[in-house]
Design an enzyme around this catalytic site. Structure first.
Site, PDB file in Angstrom:
ATOM      1  N   GLU A   1       0.870  -1.183   0.000  1.00  0.00           N
ATOM      2  CA  GLU A   1       0.000   0.000   0.000  1.00  0.00           C
ATOM      3  C   GLU A   1       0.903   1.229   0.000  1.00  0.00           C
ATOM      4  O   GLU A   1       1.472   1.589   1.022  1.00  0.00           O
ATOM      5  CB  GLU A   1      -0.907   0.001   1.243  1.00  0.00           C
ATOM      6  CG  GLU A   1      -1.770   1.244   1.370  1.00  0.00           C
ATOM      7  CD  GLU A   1      -2.360   1.419   2.765  1.00  0.00           C
ATOM      8  OE1 GLU A   1      -2.493   2.573   3.198  1.00  0.00           O
ATOM      9  OE2 GLU A   1      -2.685   0.404   3.424  1.00  0.00           O
TER      10      GLU A   1
ATOM     11  N   LYS B   1     -11.113  -1.493   6.461  1.00  0.00           N
ATOM     12  CA  LYS B   1      -9.872  -1.277   7.214  1.00  0.00           C
ATOM     13  C   LYS B   1     -10.254  -0.817   8.628  1.00  0.00           C
ATOM     14  O   LYS B   1     -10.845   0.248   8.788  1.00  0.00           O
ATOM     15  CB  LYS B   1      -9.038  -0.210   6.497  1.00  0.00           C
ATOM     16  CG  LYS B   1      -7.851   0.317   7.301  1.00  0.00           C
ATOM     17  CD  LYS B   1      -7.090   1.334   6.448  1.00  0.00           C
ATOM     18  CE  LYS B   1      -6.232   2.240   7.289  1.00  0.00           C
ATOM     19  NZ  LYS B   1      -5.481   3.194   6.466  1.00  0.00           N
TER      20      LYS B   1
END
Length: 214
Positions: free
Chosen positions: A43, A134
């Site tokens: 990420e 998340k």
């Protein structure tokens, strides 16, 4: 379906390394070091200057490797999401939920993983077609939050980020998460330019994941 395939690759990666650096060049170097250690989910955050260029470089470099998946993080708005996707990002991560980002990701069949901390935020994300939530910050929520949330939302897939370490990784998976996000606990050695140290730590994370998954 493209989105399903990408979600399966994120799940297979198991650990998503959060890459924050002060230049695109260093960010690519850090991502390379993490991947070399066997942590294949990346990420790359938009706090990195010229993050779009770094994403393009990484997606082109690892284009033939299905184990490696490159996403964009700290995506705060729809414009940034579209830029990241056009530059090759295979998933989008935000610190909070943004319905406009969700729409863009749905349009391009790209997984969107927004940061949520409350049941209300999680429900809003799920209603907008989010496939992986998340849990952020993980250090505040803790593994207990995962168990609590999965009772009313049994179909939710959760990725805790913030506070995930080698010591507590097994606790998170035991609580029912799909994948974990690892930041400074994984990449700390890069602060002193020790990229070999990052690779060594990544190897520990990869080994721990393998042991957890049996």
């Amino acid at each position: 379906m493209k989105k399903v395939e990408l979600l399966n690759r994120i799940k297979a990666a198991g650990v998503i390394a959060v890459i924050r650096e002060d230049s695109a060049e260093k960010a690519v170097k850090l991502a390379d070091a993490v991947i070399a250690g066997g942590v294949t989910g990346i990420e790359l955050t938009f706090t990195v200057p010229h993050a779009d260029q770094a994403i393009t470089e990484l997606t082109e470099k690892y284009a033939g490797d299905d184990n490696v998946i490159i996403g964009a993080g700290t995506v705060l708005d729809a414009v940034t999401a579209r830029i990241a996707i056009i530059d090759g990002a295979e998933f989008i991560v935000s610190p909070s939920f943004n319905p406009e980002v969700a729409k863009v990701c749905n349009l391009y069949s790209i997984p969107y993983t927004p940061g949520c901390l409350t049941p209300t935020e999680i429900q809003h994300a799920l209603e907008a077609g989010v496939d992986l939530v998340k849990l952020f910050p993980g250090s505040v929520a803790g593994p207990g939050m995962v168990k609590a949330v999965l009772a009313p939302f049994p179909n939710a897939s959760i990725m805790p980020t913030g506070g995930v370490s080698l010591d507590n990784m097994a606790d998170w998976f035991k609580a029912g998460v799909t994948v974990v996000g690892a930041g400074s606990n994984l990449t700390a050695a890069a602060k002193t330019g020790d990229f070999a140290g990052v690779t060594a730590t990544a190897k520990q994370y990869a080994a721990k994941l393998k042991a957890i998954r049996g």
